[in-house]
Enzyme design. Structure first.
Site, PDB file in Angstrom:
ATOM      1  N   TYR A 412       0.873  -1.168   0.000  1.00 54.70           N
ATOM      2  CA  TYR A 412       0.000   0.000   0.000  1.00 54.70           C
ATOM      3  C   TYR A 412       0.905   1.210   0.000  1.00 54.70           C
ATOM      4  O   TYR A 412       1.827   1.307   0.801  1.00 54.70           O
ATOM      5  CB  TYR A 412      -0.899   0.003   1.246  1.00 54.70           C
ATOM      6  CG  TYR A 412      -1.832   1.188   1.302  1.00 54.70           C
ATOM      7  CD1 TYR A 412      -3.145   1.087   0.821  1.00 54.70           C
ATOM      8  CD2 TYR A 412      -1.403   2.413   1.832  1.00 54.70           C
ATOM      9  CE1 TYR A 412      -3.985   2.181   0.862  1.00 54.70           C
ATOM     10  CE2 TYR A 412      -2.237   3.512   1.860  1.00 54.70           C
ATOM     11  CZ  TYR A 412      -3.537   3.386   1.379  1.00 54.70           C
ATOM     12  OH  TYR A 412      -4.374   4.491   1.407  1.00 54.70           O
ATOM     13  N   LEU A 485      -3.001   9.742   8.307  1.00 52.70           N
ATOM     14  CA  LEU A 485      -3.906   8.697   8.784  1.00 52.70           C
ATOM     15  C   LEU A 485      -3.358   7.329   8.387  1.00 52.70           C
ATOM     16  O   LEU A 485      -3.289   6.390   9.188  1.00 52.70           O
ATOM     17  CB  LEU A 485      -5.300   8.906   8.164  1.00 52.70           C
ATOM     18  CG  LEU A 485      -6.331   7.826   8.473  1.00 52.70           C
ATOM     19  CD1 LEU A 485      -6.840   7.985   9.903  1.00 52.70           C
ATOM     20  CD2 LEU A 485      -7.501   7.899   7.483  1.00 52.70           C
ATOM     21  N   GLU A 486      -2.919   7.238   7.131  1.00 53.66           N
ATOM     22  CA  GLU A 486      -2.368   5.984   6.635  1.00 53.66           C
ATOM     23  C   GLU A 486      -1.138   5.560   7.442  1.00 53.66           C
ATOM     24  O   GLU A 486      -0.983   4.408   7.829  1.00 53.66           O
ATOM     25  CB  GLU A 486      -1.973   6.134   5.153  1.00 53.66           C
ATOM     26  CG  GLU A 486      -3.159   6.287   4.235  1.00 53.66           C
ATOM     27  CD  GLU A 486      -2.806   6.898   2.870  1.00 53.66           C
ATOM     28  OE1 GLU A 486      -3.681   6.931   2.008  1.00 53.66           O
ATOM     29  OE2 GLU A 486      -1.643   7.345   2.698  1.00 53.66           O
ATOM     30  N   LEU A 487      -0.275   6.529   7.700  1.00 54.96           N
ATOM     31  CA  LEU A 487       0.954   6.233   8.431  1.00 54.96           C
ATOM     32  C   LEU A 487       0.631   5.708   9.817  1.00 54.96           C
ATOM     33  O   LEU A 487       1.164   4.681  10.249  1.00 54.96           O
ATOM     34  CB  LEU A 487       1.819   7.497   8.528  1.00 54.96           C
ATOM     35  CG  LEU A 487       3.075   7.358   9.384  1.00 54.96           C
ATOM     36  CD1 LEU A 487       4.072   6.407   8.733  1.00 54.96           C
ATOM     37  CD2 LEU A 487       3.740   8.713   9.621  1.00 54.96           C
TER      38      LEU A 487
END
Ligand SMILES: *[C@@H]1O[C@H](CO)[C@@H](O)[C@H](O)[C@H]1NC(C)=O
Ligand SMILES: *[C@@H]1O[C@H](CO)[C@@H](O)[C@H](O)[C@H]1NC(C)=O
Ligand SMILES: *[C@@H]1O[C@H](CO)[C@@H](O)[C@H](O)[C@H]1NC(C)=O
Ligand SMILES: *[C@@H]1O[C@H](CO)[C@@H](O)[C@H](O)[C@H]1NC(C)=O
Ligand SMILES: *[C@@H]1O[C@H](CO)[C@@H](O)[C@H](O)[C@H]1NC(C)=O
Ligand SMILES: *[C@@H]1O[C@H](CO)[C@@H](O)[C@H](O)[C@H]1NC(C)=O
Ligand SMILES: *[C@@H]1O[C@H](CO)[C@@H](O)[C@H](O)[C@H]1NC(C)=O
Ligand SMILES: *[C@@H]1O[C@H](CO)[C@@H](O)[C@H](O)[C@H]1NC(C)=O
Ligand SMILES: *[C@@H]1O[C@H](CO)[C@@H](O)[C@H](O)[C@H]1NC(C)=O
Length: 560
Positions: A412, A485-487
């Protein structure tokens, strides 16, 4: 002269019965001291040696005292003394004071000449030889006449070589014509040497100027022409101020004589001496401080060799020979000494017992050396090629981590939603990772369905991915973005469940971040740096580094 006196004194004989006189005459025998052949056809002179060597008074004193000087001679092959005939038709022999003159000397004048000094009660006499020779055919000299040796010092300037023993012959006021020959070659213009009458001036003394110099002086006396030939042997030697203490070439501190007991010890002392007039040149060995000359042990044998070098230098070699040395001999102190008038020097020969090296030790040393070398080579290879090695290992022995772990995506990609980063992700990263390495990527903006809730969908994607690839750039760390947010989600997953791996790729350098999670991630994980154009080559270092961090997948091409 003292020895000479003694010798002739022993020869003292009883009176000779000459001219009827019956008194005794002191006979000093034949004085050969000044014997030197003269050339036929050239003027010669013999002086009665009585006045110079044997008697207290000179000729004038003796003459004044009423003593008379009488000459007679024994010609070659004759056995009777006869008076000298001063009234020969050519008048070539004459008596002047204490000397007998030959103008010129002829071959037939060769003989022993006796001069006798006497009065009624006293008589003393001595004989001296005269040898008249021809010059050798085709030569300016005769081998029978030994030239006098003259030392000239190297590099001295304006040195005069003076034609010897001509002064007394040439009448006062007459200037002779002098020609100079070198090794019997007439030289009009010597290089750096200038004939100036009886002198030959050396502008500078060089070694090649050594040789026999002959001067031929011609002059007139009473209307007659006369010639005198004289030869000097010039020897060019080092100047006294250039002389030094002897130089010991060997032994020296560099050569070590290592011997096993039973071997023959051969030590050569090689010494160079500079020229130094009247100086002794001595070389000797000492063993434990004792001169070998004083050692009676016949095992120690010393030989001597002497070589003449240029400009009067000498090389002396003294070789000390000790056959079949014992261990004790090898512990002795062998020192060579050399002496001349400038001083004494010495040098010890380094003699050692040769250690016995067992064979297996050699082999062991070799084995150890080889091992160390191999380790060194491997270490170097590992440091230079570790990436390649890891990839090679993975490609051949690694198990495929993408099978049966229930995940849908390999990677991702999290990135700042910005034109530049987007281009990097969609074109560069996607191109290589998908097309070259066969990874399945999840790129939110490409793979999400329209209308979904961003947060939920993001978390879901991340959970279904094996790896979170974070593309770091200054825009990434702006608060409130989806990227952050992804991190956070990725790091949380990695920390709590360990089901995802986070990989940091620095696309553009960032300053110290305010985001705590990013700071922690950067500290804990290695950051793979994108170096622009340099990194774009798919087989380059950037991609290899990236590949090592990625899940193992068996379809990868790269890695061998
Ligand atoms: C000879 O000796 C006397 C003194 O003994 C001396 O006066 C005289 O000068 C000497 N002559 C020569 C030519 O030497
Ligand atoms: C030299 O002596 C020999 C005999 O002794 C004689 O025959 C000859 O003529 C002499 N020569 C001269 C130049 O006087
Ligand atoms: C002169 O005397 C010596 C000694 O007696 C002798 O050996 C030599 O042959 C003699 N020389 C001549 C030319 O006779
Ligand atoms: C002869 O000479 C000696 C030594 O010079 C001298 O003693 C002696 O008186 C002289 N004899 C005569 C007779 O002149
Ligand atoms: C050598 O001789 C020349 C003349 O022949 C003279 O001028 C010069 O002073 C002499 N040199 C020495 C060192 O005596
Ligand atoms: C020759 O040389 C000597 C010394 O070297 C000097 O005394 C003498 O004057 C020179 N003679 C001539 C004629 O130049
Ligand atoms: C050696 O001795 C010579 C003559 O005594 C002297 O001129 C020279 O300077 C000496 N050399 C050294 C190095 O002492
Ligand atoms: C060896 O002998 C020499 C001369 O006797 C001496 O100078 C030297 O110090 C000695 N060397 C040792 C190591 O004793
Ligand atoms: C000294 O040694 C040499 C070999 O170096 C040998 O030729 C010679 O005969 C030996 N001399 C003596 C007296 O032993």
């Amino acid at each position: 002269m003292n020895v000479h006196h003694l010798l002739l004194g022993i020869l003292w004989l009883g009176s000779h019965d000459l001219s009827g006189a019956s008194e005794r005459c002191d006979d000093w025998g034949v004085d050969t001291m000044k014997h030197k052949p003269v050339y036929s056809g050239e003027p010669a002179r013999i002086k009665c040696p009585l006045f110079q060597a044997f008697l207290k008074y000179n000729y004038s004193a003796a003459h004044a005292a009423g003593l008379t000087l009488i000459w007679y001679w024994i010609g070659r092959g004759q056995d009777l003394e006869e008076p000298i005939n001063f009234r020969l038709p050519d008048n070539h022999i004459s008596k002047e004071k204490d000397a007998l003159w030959f103008r010129p000397a002829l071959l037939n004048d060769t003989g022993n000449y006796t001069c006798m000094l006497r009065n009624a009660t006293y008589c003393s006499k001595v004989a001296l030889p005269l040898e008249v020779v021809h010059k050798d055919p085709g030569s300016c000299v005769s081998q029978a006449v030994r030239p006098e040796e003259v030392l000239l010092y190297l590099s001295y300037t304006n040195v005069n070589l003076t034609c010897p023993d001509v002064e007394g012959y040439i009448p006062v006021g007459v200037k002779p014509r002098v020609q100079w020959y070198m090794n019997c070659r007439l030289v009009d213009h010597f290089y750096e040497r200038h004939p100036r009458g009886v002198n030959l001036t050396f502008g500078i003394v060089r070694e090649v100027y050594g040789g026999d110099y002959t001067c031929v002086a011609t002059y007139q006396e009473n209307g007659r022409d006369f010639t005198l030939t004289r030869t000097l042997r010039v020897k060019v030697v080092g100047a006294p101020e250039k002389s030094s203490t002897p130089q010991i070439i060997s032994p020296n501190s560099r050569v070590i004589y290592e011997l096993r007991p039973g071997a023959d010890l051969l030590l050569t002392c090689e010494v160079d001496f500079t020229f130094l007039k009247d100086s002794p040149q001595e070389v000797w060995w000492t063993i434990d401080g004792r001169n070998t000359d004083n050692i009676v042990d016949l095992r120690f044998n010393v030989t001597h060799e002497e070589t003449s070098l240029s400009v009067g230098k000498t090389k002396i070699e003294k070789t000390l020979f000790v056959p079949k040395v014992t261990e004790k001999d090898l512990k002795r102190n062998y020192t060579c000494f050399a002496h001349n008038n400038n001083g004494t020097v010495n040098m010890q020969a380094l003699v050692k017992l040769k250690a016995v090296v067992p064979r297996y030790t050699v082999e062991l040393a070799c084995g150890l050396g080889a091992t160390v070398l191999l380790v060194v080579i491997l270490t170097i290879v590992y440091h230079v090629y570790w990436l390649e090695l890891v990839l090679f290992y993975r490609a051949h022995f690694g198990t495929d981590e993408t099978i049966l772990d229930g995940k849908e995506y390999d990677v991702y990609i999290s990135y700042a939603r910005n034109v530049e980063e987007e281009e990097f992700v969609l074109l560069t990263l996607r191109g290589v990772l998908e097309n070259e390495f066969g990874y399945k990527l999840c790129i939110f903006d490409r793979d999400s369905l329209p209308g979904g809730i961003v947060t939920d969908e993001t978390l879901s994607f991340i959970q279904r991915s094996r790896c979170l690839l974070v593309v770091l750039s200054p825009n990434y760390v702006l608060q409130g973005t989806q990227a952050l947010l992804e991190l956070k989600a990725g790091l949380e997953n990695m920390a709590s469940k360990g089901t995802i791996k986070v990989v940091l790729v620095q696309y553009q350098p960032i300053k110290k971040s305010k985001v705590k999670e990013l700071r922690q991630a950067k500290a804990a994980l290695s950051v793979i740096k994108w170096k622009g154009e340099k990194s774009s080559y798919p087989r380059g270092r950037f991609w290899k580094q990236l590949l090592v961090e990625m899940p193992v997948k068996k379809t990868q091409e790269l890695g061998g």
